[in-house]
Design a protein around this motif. Structure first.
Motif, short mmCIF file in Angstrom:
data_model
loop_
_atom_site.label_atom_id
_atom_site.label_comp_id
_atom_site.label_asym_id
_atom_site.label_seq_id
_atom_site.Cartn_x
_atom_site.Cartn_y
_atom_site.Cartn_z
N GLN A 5 -1.09 -10.76 -8.51
CA GLN A 5 -2.28 -11.46 -8.01
C GLN A 5 -2.58 -11.14 -6.54
O GLN A 5 -3.69 -11.33 -6.08
CB GLN A 5 -2.12 -12.98 -8.17
CG GLN A 5 -1.88 -13.43 -9.59
CD GLN A 5 -2.98 -12.95 -10.54
OE1 GLN A 5 -4.16 -13.08 -10.26
NE2 GLN A 5 -2.58 -12.35 -11.65
N GLU A 6 -1.57 -10.71 -5.84
CA GLU A 6 -1.73 -10.48 -4.41
C GLU A 6 -2.74 -9.35 -4.16
O GLU A 6 -2.64 -8.29 -4.76
CB GLU A 6 -0.38 -10.08 -3.81
CG GLU A 6 -0.27 -10.44 -2.36
CD GLU A 6 1.15 -10.19 -1.86
OE1 GLU A 6 1.29 -9.82 -0.69
OE2 GLU A 6 2.08 -10.36 -2.66
N SER A 7 -3.68 -9.60 -3.27
CA SER A 7 -4.70 -8.56 -3.02
C SER A 7 -4.21 -7.60 -1.95
O SER A 7 -3.34 -7.94 -1.13
CB SER A 7 -6.01 -9.21 -2.58
OG SER A 7 -5.77 -9.89 -1.36
N LEU A 8 -4.75 -6.44 -1.96
CA LEU A 8 -4.36 -5.44 -0.96
C LEU A 8 -5.01 -5.81 0.38
O LEU A 8 -6.12 -6.33 0.41
CB LEU A 8 -4.83 -4.06 -1.40
CG LEU A 8 -4.05 -3.43 -2.54
CD1 LEU A 8 -4.85 -2.30 -3.14
CD2 LEU A 8 -2.70 -2.94 -2.04
N PRO A 61 -9.57 2.67 -4.57
CA PRO A 61 -8.75 3.42 -5.56
C PRO A 61 -7.83 4.43 -4.90
O PRO A 61 -6.74 4.71 -5.40
CB PRO A 61 -9.80 4.13 -6.42
CG PRO A 61 -11.08 3.40 -6.18
CD PRO A 61 -11.00 2.85 -4.79
N TRP A 62 -8.26 4.97 -3.76
CA TRP A 62 -7.45 5.97 -3.06
C TRP A 62 -6.28 5.32 -2.31
O TRP A 62 -5.15 5.80 -2.38
CB TRP A 62 -8.30 6.77 -2.06
CG TRP A 62 -9.37 7.58 -2.73
CD1 TRP A 62 -10.72 7.38 -2.67
CD2 TRP A 62 -9.18 8.70 -3.57
NE1 TRP A 62 -11.39 8.30 -3.42
CE2 TRP A 62 -10.46 9.12 -3.99
CE3 TRP A 62 -8.06 9.39 -4.04
CZ2 TRP A 62 -10.65 10.22 -4.84
CZ3 TRP A 62 -8.25 10.48 -4.88
CH2 TRP A 62 -9.52 10.88 -5.28
N THR A 63 -6.59 4.22 -1.61
CA THR A 63 -5.51 3.58 -0.83
C THR A 63 -4.42 3.04 -1.76
O THR A 63 -3.25 3.00 -1.40
CB THR A 63 -6.05 2.44 0.05
OG1 THR A 63 -6.83 1.57 -0.76
CG2 THR A 63 -6.86 2.97 1.21
N GLU A 64 -4.83 2.63 -2.95
CA GLU A 64 -3.84 2.14 -3.93
C GLU A 64 -2.86 3.24 -4.32
O GLU A 64 -1.71 2.98 -4.66
CB GLU A 64 -4.55 1.63 -5.19
CG GLU A 64 -5.02 0.21 -5.06
CD GLU A 64 -5.79 -0.26 -6.29
OE1 GLU A 64 -5.92 0.52 -7.26
OE2 GLU A 64 -6.26 -1.39 -6.26
N LEU A 89 -2.09 5.80 -2.31
CA LEU A 89 -1.52 6.47 -1.14
C LEU A 89 0.01 6.52 -1.16
O LEU A 89 0.61 7.53 -0.81
CB LEU A 89 -1.98 5.75 0.14
CG LEU A 89 -3.11 6.40 0.93
CD1 LEU A 89 -3.46 5.56 2.15
CD2 LEU A 89 -2.76 7.82 1.38
N ASP A 90 0.61 5.41 -1.56
CA ASP A 90 2.08 5.35 -1.59
C ASP A 90 2.66 6.43 -2.50
O ASP A 90 3.57 7.15 -2.10
CB ASP A 90 2.55 3.97 -2.05
CG ASP A 90 2.53 2.96 -0.91
OD1 ASP A 90 2.37 3.38 0.26
OD2 ASP A 90 2.67 1.75 -1.18
N ALA A 91 2.12 6.51 -3.72
CA ALA A 91 2.62 7.51 -4.68
C ALA A 91 2.42 8.91 -4.12
O ALA A 91 3.28 9.79 -4.27
CB ALA A 91 1.91 7.36 -6.01
N TYR A 92 1.28 9.10 -3.42
CA TYR A 92 0.98 10.41 -2.82
C TYR A 92 2.02 10.75 -1.74
O TYR A 92 2.59 11.84 -1.72
CB TYR A 92 -0.42 10.37 -2.23
CG TYR A 92 -0.82 11.59 -1.44
CD1 TYR A 92 -1.11 12.80 -2.06
CD2 TYR A 92 -0.91 11.53 -0.04
CE1 TYR A 92 -1.48 13.92 -1.33
CE2 TYR A 92 -1.29 12.64 0.70
CZ TYR A 92 -1.56 13.84 0.04
OH TYR A 92 -1.92 14.95 0.78
N ALA A 106 -7.47 8.23 6.13
CA ALA A 106 -6.57 9.12 6.87
C ALA A 106 -5.69 8.29 7.83
O ALA A 106 -4.49 8.53 7.96
CB ALA A 106 -7.35 10.17 7.62
N ALA A 107 -6.34 7.30 8.49
CA ALA A 107 -5.61 6.44 9.43
C ALA A 107 -4.56 5.61 8.69
O ALA A 107 -3.42 5.46 9.15
CB ALA A 107 -6.58 5.53 10.17
N GLU A 108 -4.96 5.09 7.54
CA GLU A 108 -4.02 4.30 6.73
C GLU A 108 -2.86 5.19 6.26
O GLU A 108 -1.69 4.78 6.26
CB GLU A 108 -4.75 3.68 5.53
CG GLU A 108 -3.87 2.91 4.56
CD GLU A 108 -3.15 1.71 5.16
OE1 GLU A 108 -3.50 1.29 6.29
OE2 GLU A 108 -2.22 1.21 4.52
N GLY A 109 -3.21 6.42 5.89
CA GLY A 109 -2.18 7.38 5.47
C GLY A 109 -1.20 7.65 6.59
O GLY A 109 0.02 7.64 6.39
#
Lengths: 162, 246
Positions: free
Chosen positions: A78-81, B5-8, B10-13, B37-40
């Protein structure tokens, strides 16, 4: 002794206590030697021995205590990003030193701490982590994501109190 | 948000767990999106920070030595476990060897005793207690004297003559000693109850003891010994006749 220093390091991360870490490593080696027949050649030895260590930890007093204090929402979806709104100046951990991260890591609940150490320090693949922690791959990914966020929050909090 | 969808992913990437095709698409997105890019970059820095922070605790030398000692102590145990089947096999072989030699020794002792009895019979003034060439006389004579019965062969047409018989003892048990004659030679046939595995070991054997020919076999719970100074062929022939009588 294979993986001795790394196993000890992981044990200490789990137990947060030198004596308990030593006991844990000693018991892990004893169990590994005794149960070596259960290790199937060709499978991942590192995941096997880490799994022994972790299972031994979970049945220890500290392990049982840590399991009892894990927040219920740990695995919740449930936690949002968080919003991605940091500027380069606010990029987390940019100035944080090693000690600060270690302190923050030490404050995390055991499931977050262990998954981070296994992924970032031990550089285990998701599959290895899944085998070591006996959790599905999907859970590895979601737990890692939450653990990273929790670490960032913890670092921020420590930076704020400095 | 278009970037979500991309930031989700990012970790796997960044963990190197993304399929190549997807990773290429994400890399392309990162090239054109400053926020992602900054988040990455932030996540890469965090990964590196945890990687560096992860190595924190070192075991002390005393503990290392203790573990090494405990493993060294266990090794002989493992070693012995590994060799256990071989040691067990060796022990069984050794035991079987000792047993074989012991049994062989006892079998030889048994035959020596019977050869002695045969010689004593030859030397005796009264070699038999029942004197008869008729098997129908000799066999009933043993009734009540020995704890079993046996069949005597039909000797007509053979060179053997039944002289008679007497009760014999071996190992505190009563049996029959039958005397046959072939030309000038006397042959003793001892019949005893089989005393189990020790005697049964040597099911059938041809031996020579003190120059006497010896034949022995086991049949129907009885152990037969044929001992004499006649030729080996004679002993074989008499043995066959007795066996045929069953």
């Amino acid at each position: 002794m294979p993986l001795f220093e790394r196993l000890y390091n992981f044990a200490h991360w789990l137990t947060q206590d030198r004596q308990e870490a030593e006991d844990l490593v000693q018991e892990t080696y004893a169990k590994a030697l005794k149960g070596f027949r259960s290790f199937q050649p060709g499978t991942n030895f590192r995941a096997w021995i880490y799994q022994i260590l972790r299972n031994t930890f979970l049945t220890s007093r500290t392990g049982l205590k840590s399991a009892a204090t894990v927040p219920l929402e740990l695995e919740s979806d449930q936690e949002s990003l968080p919003a991605v709104n940091e500027t380069p100046e606010s990029i987390l951990l940019q100035r944080s030193d090693r000690q600060l991260v270690q302190e923050a890591l030490g404050q995390l609940p055991v499931p977050y701490r262990e998954v981070l150490v296994l992924c970032e320090f031990e550089e285990m693949s998701y599959q290895e982590i899944s085998a070591t922690l006996a959790i599905p791959m999907g859970t590895v990914m979601s737990r890692l994501s939450r653990a990273r966020r929790a670490l960032r929050d913890a670092v921020q909090q420590l930076q704020g109190t400095e | 948000m278009a970037c979500e969808p991309w930031t989700e992913k990012l970790d796997a990437y960044l963990d190197g767990e993304m399929p190549a095709s997807e990773a290429r698409a994400l890399a392309e997105h990162l090239g054109g999106c400053a926020a992602c890019a900054a988040e990455g970059l932030r996540r890469v820095q965090q990964k590196r920070a945890v990687q560096a922070a992860g190595q924190r605790f070192m075991p002390n030398p005393a503990f290392r030595a203790r573990i090494q000692d405990s493993i060294a102590e266990r090794r002989p145990f493992l070693w012995s476990l590994r060799w256990l089947p071989i040691l067990a096999t060796a022990a069984v072989v050794l035991l079987a060897g000792v047993l074989f030699l012991t049994l062989r020794g006892s079998q030889q002792q048994l035959i020596s005793e019977l050869v002695d009895q045969h010689v004593a019979t030859l030397a005796s003034a009264n070699p038999v207690d029942v004197i008869s060439t008729d098997r129908h006389t000799v066999k009933p004579w043993f009734a009540g004297k020995i704890p079993f019965t046996f069949n005597l062969p039909e000797l007509q047409g053979s060179p053997f003559i039944l002289v008679g018989g007497k009760v014999s003892y071996l190992g505190q048990s009563a049996g029959a000693e039958l005397i046959f004659r072939v030309r000038q030679h006397q042959i003793s046939v001892f019949i005893f109850q089989d005393r189990g595995p020790r005697d049964a070991r040597e099911n059938e054997a041809v031996r020579t003891a003190l120059s006497f020919e010896v034949r022995t076999w086991h049949h129907n719970g009885l152990r037969y010994f044929v001992i004499g100074d006649a030729s080996a062929q004679d002993l074989d022939k008499l043995s066959e006749l007795i066996k045929a009588a069953g």
